[in-house]
Design an enzyme around this catalytic site. Sequence first.
Site, PDB file in Angstrom:
ATOM      1  N   ARG A  53       0.863  -1.141   0.032  1.00 18.48           N
ATOM      2  CA  ARG A  53      -0.013   0.032   0.029  1.00 18.48           C
ATOM      3  C   ARG A  53       0.986   1.135  -0.196  1.00 18.48           C
ATOM      4  O   ARG A  53       2.067   1.438   0.880  1.00 18.48           O
ATOM      5  CB  ARG A  53      -1.004  -0.171   1.282  1.00 18.48           C
ATOM      6  CG  ARG A  53      -2.090  -1.087   1.133  1.00 18.48           C
ATOM      7  CD  ARG A  53      -3.094  -0.421  -0.038  1.00 18.48           C
ATOM      8  NE  ARG A  53      -4.419  -1.389   0.057  1.00 18.48           N
ATOM      9  CZ  ARG A  53      -4.167  -2.389  -1.210  1.00 18.48           C
ATOM     10  NH1 ARG A  53      -3.257  -2.574  -1.566  1.00 18.48           N
ATOM     11  NH2 ARG A  53      -5.299  -3.133  -0.928  1.00 18.48           N
TER      12      ARG A  53
ATOM     13  N   HIS B 115       0.756  -0.051 -10.299  1.00 17.37           N
ATOM     14  CA  HIS B 115      -0.252  -0.659  -9.472  1.00 17.37           C
ATOM     15  C   HIS B 115      -0.476  -2.182 -10.413  1.00 17.37           C
ATOM     16  O   HIS B 115      -1.727  -2.358 -10.477  1.00 17.37           O
ATOM     17  CB  HIS B 115      -1.389  -0.016  -9.162  1.00 17.37           C
ATOM     18  CG  HIS B 115      -2.285  -0.559  -7.740  1.00 17.37           C
ATOM     19  ND1 HIS B 115      -2.803  -0.134  -7.233  1.00 17.37           N
ATOM     20  CD2 HIS B 115      -2.203  -2.058  -7.612  1.00 17.37           C
ATOM     21  CE1 HIS B 115      -3.265  -0.532  -5.926  1.00 17.37           C
ATOM     22  NE2 HIS B 115      -2.953  -2.043  -6.336  1.00 17.37           N
TER      23      HIS B 115
END
Length: 310
Positions: free
Chosen positions: A225, A273
């Site tokens: 994250r 991502h």
Amino acid sequence: MTTTLLFASPPLWPAYEAPLRRALDEAGLGDAALVTEAEPEAVDYIIYAPNSDVKDFSVFPNLKAVLNLWAGVEGVVGNETLTVPLTRMVDSGLTEGMVEWVTGHVLRHHLGIDANLAAQDGTWSKSVPPLARDRAVGVLGLGQLGAACARALAGLNFDVAGWSRSPKTIDGIACHHGDSGLDAVLARSEILVLLLPLTDETDSLMNAARLSRLPQGAVLVNPGRGQLIDDAALIDALDGGRLAHATLDVFRTEPLPPEHQFWAHPKVTVTPHIASETRPASASRAIAANIARAERGEPLHHVVDRDAGY
């Protein structure tokens, strides 16, 4: 007949409709209605993507469970209107994708591939890396994804240590927990992989003080994250020479703004991502299997602990 509502941005429906229908049929739920709109009282299950705009789950009086489409649940776990079980996405595609991305980039840094590519100037200059058994790698977070990556790295003969907030035991991995355990893993990790969930306790975990505990010239790899890292502290550690490089797949703001200094920093690699993208086929099978369990009266798999946040 059950009704399952897919709450996601419109582009996801074309990708998920066929795999979800096929998975529901294979799970013995071929008569289940799969929709993107329904009367609230008709909805039994919600497949929830964090990019959807639903905020109030209390309008669904017969809702049995919410099944998160992605691994992270930080965007929904604190929703006070969500009182039914919430499950997180755990499926083979997510795990395999993460293992491949992590091992690929750890090997890239271990072998010095970037430096070799940059030195294609006709000069014959050798720089031989150590063997994997002589390279200390740390993995912060030993959940489903972290444990799988730690095992894969150990399988390549890296000297792997892992840290989690609660005690864990994984064959072949030196497992640590607690504050002293975190310090121990940081102090030895020439390559550090972040795979912790985002909670109040892990937000900005890698601040200036903890980055300073890494060995001189360490590499940071973050597919977990973006909020796990204090961005300014990371830039300072790179500019000051404390860290040699950071490979980042996740960010506080996504997409990463074009003007962000990570893009142009010579010691930062940005990937968009992609480390553990949810893949429709395998994710659909995981969701259908969980709905089938609930319909048989069996406990759901991967139910989120609301207090822990994951």
